[in-house]
Motif scaffolding. Structure first.
Motif, PDB file in Angstrom:
ATOM      1  N   ASN A  89       0.803  -1.223   0.000  1.00 52.66           N
ATOM      2  CA  ASN A  89       0.000   0.000   0.000  1.00 52.66           C
ATOM      3  C   ASN A  89       0.836   1.273   0.000  1.00 52.66           C
ATOM      4  OD1 ASN A  89      -2.575  -0.873  -0.310  1.00 52.66           O
ATOM      5  ND2 ASN A  89      -3.029  -0.959   1.868  1.00 52.66           N
ATOM      6  N   GLN A  90       2.090   1.210  -0.391  1.00 49.96           N
ATOM      7  CA  GLN A  90       2.881   2.433  -0.424  1.00 49.96           C
ATOM      8  C   GLN A  90       3.934   2.492  -1.517  1.00 49.96           C
ATOM      9  OE1 GLN A  90       4.679   3.072   3.356  1.00 49.96           O
ATOM     10  NE2 GLN A  90       5.529   1.036   3.500  1.00 49.96           N
ATOM     11  N   TRP A  91       4.340   1.386  -2.091  1.00 50.50           N
ATOM     12  CA  TRP A  91       5.405   1.409  -3.099  1.00 50.50           C
ATOM     13  C   TRP A  91       4.843   1.076  -4.469  1.00 50.50           C
ATOM     14  CZ3 TRP A  91       9.277   4.069  -1.674  1.00 50.50           C
ATOM     15  CH2 TRP A  91       9.647   4.102  -0.343  1.00 50.50           C
ATOM     16  N   MET A  92       4.912   2.042  -5.382  1.00 48.72           N
ATOM     17  CA  MET A  92       4.384   1.896  -6.740  1.00 48.72           C
ATOM     18  C   MET A  92       5.517   1.486  -7.675  1.00 48.72           C
ATOM     19  SD  MET A  92       1.684   2.111  -8.626  1.00 48.72           S
ATOM     20  CE  MET A  92       0.550   3.082  -7.656  1.00 48.72           C
ATOM     21  N   PHE A  93       5.386   0.310  -8.264  1.00 51.72           N
ATOM     22  CA  PHE A  93       6.341  -0.199  -9.239  1.00 51.72           C
ATOM     23  C   PHE A  93       5.696  -0.056 -10.609  1.00 51.72           C
ATOM     24  CE2 PHE A  93       7.615  -2.089  -5.302  1.00 51.72           C
ATOM     25  CZ  PHE A  93       8.989  -2.132  -5.377  1.00 51.72           C
ATOM     26  N   THR A  94       6.418   0.547 -11.553  1.00 52.80           N
ATOM     27  CA  THR A  94       5.840   0.890 -12.842  1.00 52.80           C
ATOM     28  C   THR A  94       6.584   0.216 -13.983  1.00 52.80           C
ATOM     29  OG1 THR A  94       5.271   3.034 -11.918  1.00 52.80           O
ATOM     30  CG2 THR A  94       5.147   2.819 -14.300  1.00 52.80           C
ATOM     31  N   LEU A  95       5.826  -0.476 -14.821  1.00 53.28           N
ATOM     32  CA  LEU A  95       6.388  -1.072 -16.029  1.00 53.28           C
ATOM     33  C   LEU A  95       6.565   0.042 -17.052  1.00 53.28           C
ATOM     34  CD1 LEU A  95       7.161  -3.706 -17.468  1.00 53.28           C
ATOM     35  CD2 LEU A  95       4.824  -3.855 -18.269  1.00 53.28           C
ATOM     36  N   TYR A 109       7.326   6.107  -3.865  1.00 54.25           N
ATOM     37  CA  TYR A 109       6.430   6.174  -2.719  1.00 54.25           C
ATOM     38  C   TYR A 109       5.049   6.643  -3.146  1.00 54.25           C
ATOM     39  CZ  TYR A 109       4.671   7.248   1.923  1.00 54.25           C
ATOM     40  OH  TYR A 109       3.918   7.293   3.056  1.00 54.25           O
ATOM     41  N   LYS A 110       4.080   5.734  -3.138  1.00 47.49           N
ATOM     42  CA  LYS A 110       2.659   5.952  -3.389  1.00 47.49           C
ATOM     43  C   LYS A 110       2.271   6.393  -4.796  1.00 47.49           C
ATOM     44  CE  LYS A 110       1.143   6.547   1.289  1.00 47.49           C
ATOM     45  NZ  LYS A 110       0.248   7.202   2.185  1.00 47.49           N
ATOM     46  N   SER A 111       3.187   6.913  -5.612  1.00 54.15           N
ATOM     47  CA  SER A 111       2.798   7.397  -6.930  1.00 54.15           C
ATOM     48  C   SER A 111       4.005   7.446  -7.863  1.00 54.15           C
ATOM     49  CB  SER A 111       2.206   8.802  -6.799  1.00 54.15           C
ATOM     50  OG  SER A 111       2.036   9.396  -8.067  1.00 54.15           O
ATOM     51  N   LYS A 112       3.798   7.104  -9.107  1.00 56.62           N
ATOM     52  CA  LYS A 112       4.865   7.162 -10.106  1.00 56.62           C
ATOM     53  C   LYS A 112       5.325   8.600 -10.317  1.00 56.62           C
ATOM     54  CE  LYS A 112       7.362   6.588 -13.783  1.00 56.62           C
ATOM     55  NZ  LYS A 112       8.559   7.306 -13.507  1.00 56.62           N
ATOM     56  N   THR A 113       4.409   9.549 -10.148  1.00 59.20           N
ATOM     57  CA  THR A 113       4.749  10.946 -10.400  1.00 59.20           C
ATOM     58  C   THR A 113       5.564  11.570  -9.270  1.00 59.20           C
ATOM     59  OG1 THR A 113       2.639  11.663  -9.476  1.00 59.20           O
ATOM     60  CG2 THR A 113       2.743  11.310 -11.865  1.00 59.20           C
ATOM     61  N   ARG A 114       5.617  10.920  -8.119  1.00 59.79           N
ATOM     62  CA  ARG A 114       6.435  11.426  -7.008  1.00 59.79           C
ATOM     63  C   ARG A 114       7.857  10.923  -7.212  1.00 59.79           C
ATOM     64  NH1 ARG A 114       3.487  10.328  -2.408  1.00 59.79           N
ATOM     65  NH2 ARG A 114       2.738  12.442  -2.526  1.00 59.79           N
ATOM     66  N   GLU A 115       8.772  11.862  -7.383  1.00 62.17           N
ATOM     67  CA  GLU A 115      10.154  11.486  -7.707  1.00 62.17           C
ATOM     68  C   GLU A 115      10.863  10.808  -6.540  1.00 62.17           C
ATOM     69  OE1 GLU A 115      14.165  13.528  -9.537  1.00 62.17           O
ATOM     70  OE2 GLU A 115      12.328  14.685  -9.432  1.00 62.17           O
ATOM     71  N   TRP A 116      10.675  11.272  -5.323  1.00 56.60           N
ATOM     72  CA  TRP A 116      11.329  10.731  -4.137  1.00 56.60           C
ATOM     73  C   TRP A 116      10.303  10.497  -3.068  1.00 56.60           C
ATOM     74  CZ3 TRP A 116      16.049   9.247  -5.178  1.00 56.60           C
ATOM     75  CH2 TRP A 116      16.765   9.914  -6.176  1.00 56.60           C
ATOM     76  N   PRO A 117      10.501   9.604  -2.174  1.00 52.36           N
ATOM     77  CA  PRO A 117      11.566   8.620  -2.025  1.00 52.36           C
ATOM     78  C   PRO A 117      11.384   7.432  -2.961  1.00 52.36           C
ATOM     79  CG  PRO A 117      10.056   8.464  -0.183  1.00 52.36           C
ATOM     80  CD  PRO A 117       9.588   9.615  -1.032  1.00 52.36           C
ATOM     81  N   LYS A 118      12.470   6.676  -3.118  1.00 51.83           N
ATOM     82  CA  LYS A 118      12.483   5.494  -3.978  1.00 51.83           C
ATOM     83  C   LYS A 118      12.981   4.298  -3.177  1.00 51.83           C
ATOM     84  CE  LYS A 118      13.514   7.954  -8.237  1.00 51.83           C
ATOM     85  NZ  LYS A 118      14.436   8.035  -9.386  1.00 51.83           N
ATOM     86  N   LEU A 119      12.443   3.132  -3.526  1.00 50.14           N
ATOM     87  CA  LEU A 119      12.803   1.885  -2.855  1.00 50.14           C
ATOM     88  C   LEU A 119      13.576   0.981  -3.800  1.00 50.14           C
ATOM     89  CD1 LEU A 119      12.453  -0.342  -0.617  1.00 50.14           C
ATOM     90  CD2 LEU A 119      10.350  -0.969  -1.826  1.00 50.14           C
ATOM     91  N   ASN A 120      14.718   0.488  -3.336  1.00 53.14           N
ATOM     92  CA  ASN A 120      15.451  -0.550  -4.054  1.00 53.14           C
ATOM     93  C   ASN A 120      14.944  -1.878  -3.480  1.00 53.14           C
ATOM     94  OD1 ASN A 120      17.253  -2.546  -4.860  1.00 53.14           O
ATOM     95  ND2 ASN A 120      19.024  -1.191  -4.765  1.00 53.14           N
ATOM     96  N   PRO A 121      14.132  -2.628  -4.248  1.00 57.99           N
ATOM     97  CA  PRO A 121      13.548  -3.852  -3.695  1.00 57.99           C
ATOM     98  C   PRO A 121      14.562  -4.966  -3.446  1.00 57.99           C
ATOM     99  CG  PRO A 121      13.080  -3.724  -6.021  1.00 57.99           C
ATOM    100  CD  PRO A 121      13.751  -2.428  -5.641  1.00 57.99           C
ATOM    101  N   TYR A 122      15.723  -4.904  -4.064  1.00 63.28           N
ATOM    102  CA  TYR A 122      16.737  -5.937  -3.879  1.00 63.28           C
ATOM    103  C   TYR A 122      17.396  -5.840  -2.504  1.00 63.28           C
ATOM    104  CZ  TYR A 122      16.253  -6.398  -8.917  1.00 63.28           C
ATOM    105  OH  TYR A 122      15.756  -6.583 -10.179  1.00 63.28           O
ATOM    106  N   ARG A 125      16.503  -0.822   0.743  1.00 59.92           N
ATOM    107  CA  ARG A 125      16.937   0.528   1.096  1.00 59.92           C
ATOM    108  C   ARG A 125      16.017   1.575   0.466  1.00 59.92           C
ATOM    109  NH1 ARG A 125      23.138   0.861  -0.284  1.00 59.92           N
ATOM    110  NH2 ARG A 125      22.940   2.813   0.827  1.00 59.92           N
ATOM    111  N   VAL A 126      15.741   2.641   1.220  1.00 56.15           N
ATOM    112  CA  VAL A 126      14.887   3.732   0.766  1.00 56.15           C
ATOM    113  C   VAL A 126      15.756   4.985   0.621  1.00 56.15           C
ATOM    114  CG1 VAL A 126      12.923   5.195   1.358  1.00 56.15           C
ATOM    115  CG2 VAL A 126      12.847   2.753   1.877  1.00 56.15           C
ATOM    116  N   PHE A 127      15.672   5.622  -0.547  1.00 56.63           N
ATOM    117  CA  PHE A 127      16.472   6.806  -0.835  1.00 56.63           C
ATOM    118  C   PHE A 127      15.572   8.027  -0.941  1.00 56.63           C
ATOM    119  CE2 PHE A 127      18.826   3.188  -2.323  1.00 56.63           C
ATOM    120  CZ  PHE A 127      20.130   3.471  -1.942  1.00 56.63           C
ATOM    121  N   PHE A 128      15.987   9.139  -0.309  1.00 56.23           N
ATOM    122  CA  PHE A 128      15.227  10.377  -0.420  1.00 56.23           C
ATOM    123  C   PHE A 128      15.880  11.335  -1.402  1.00 56.23           C
ATOM    124  CE2 PHE A 128      18.097  11.045   3.142  1.00 56.23           C
ATOM    125  CZ  PHE A 128      18.596  12.311   2.916  1.00 56.23           C
ATOM    126  N   ASP A 129      17.027  10.980  -1.934  1.00 52.89           N
ATOM    127  CA  ASP A 129      17.723  11.723  -2.981  1.00 52.89           C
ATOM    128  C   ASP A 129      18.833  10.813  -3.507  1.00 52.89           C
ATOM    129  OD1 ASP A 129      18.348  13.792  -4.681  1.00 52.89           O
ATOM    130  OD2 ASP A 129      18.603  15.288  -3.106  1.00 52.89           O
TER     131      ASP A 129
END
Length: 187
Positions: A89-95, A109-122, A125-129
């Motif tokens: 319910n919070q991480w949007m993965f986009t093909l 985070y929650k939307s493809k249009t939101r640039e940050w934060p990003k999650l590396n699923p491997y 780790r969550v990056f805010f920049d």
């Protein structure tokens, strides 16, 4: 000078040495360096207009009973259609996401249009920049197990990796030690 920066950026992207995110960042810097009027703002100063802080309350509130929710849908705008998968319910993965930072695939985070934060699923780790991790938001082992044991998520990752391979054939998938389609096994 900027023409050389752009040329080297083009060559680096085509050779797979840099990803799309770094490519666009280099072009913004080149334009800024070339601008003598001072009308182009400094691209090194990041604006966090789209950055919604990840609070512990927010994360627990969004997880639900199982801690995970996956829904697939089509993005409905005039832009090219892309397939999205919402995890936990919070991480949007986009093909069709052309950005390869921090990984292919990665979650927004929650939307493809939101640039940050990003999650590396491997790694979880969550990056805010760029290269700036928020260690307090790193996924737990329990979350990683739920994520990588979801068959819809695995299928979505496979599609994104194959799409990205066609989009940037020279990209070397630096985190893929056993091959780009060999995904982690969390148990």
């Amino acid at each position: 000078m900027s023409q050389y920066i752009k040329l080297l950026s083009d060559m680096s992207l085509m050779a797979g040495l840099i990803g799309y995110f770094e490519y666009t960042e280099r072009h913004e810097i080149a334009d800024w360096l070339e601008d003598s009027s001072g009308r182009i703002p400094d691209p090194r100063v990041t604006s966090h207009e789209n950055h919604e802080p990840l609070s512990e309350d927010n994360a627990d509130e969004n997880r639900g009973d199982e801690g995970q929710s996956s829904a697939t849908g089509e993005h409905k705008t005039d832009a090219p259609p892309w397939q999205e998968l919402l995890m936990m319910n919070q991480w949007m993965f986009t093909l069709g996401d052309a950005d390869c930072y921090p990984s292919v695939p990665h979650g927004h985070y929650k939307s493809k249009t939101r640039e940050w934060p990003k999650l590396n699923p491997y790694t979880g780790r969550v990056f805010f920049d760029v290269h700036k991790e928020d260690a307090s938001k790193r996924l737990s082992k329990k979350d990683m197990i739920k994520l990588w044991n979801d068959s819809n998520f695995i299928k979505h990752c496979r599609k994104q990796v194959l799409w990205y391979s066609d989009f940037a054939p020279s990209y070397g998938f630096p985190n893929a030690r056993r091959g780009k389609l060999a995904f982690p096994r969390w148990r």
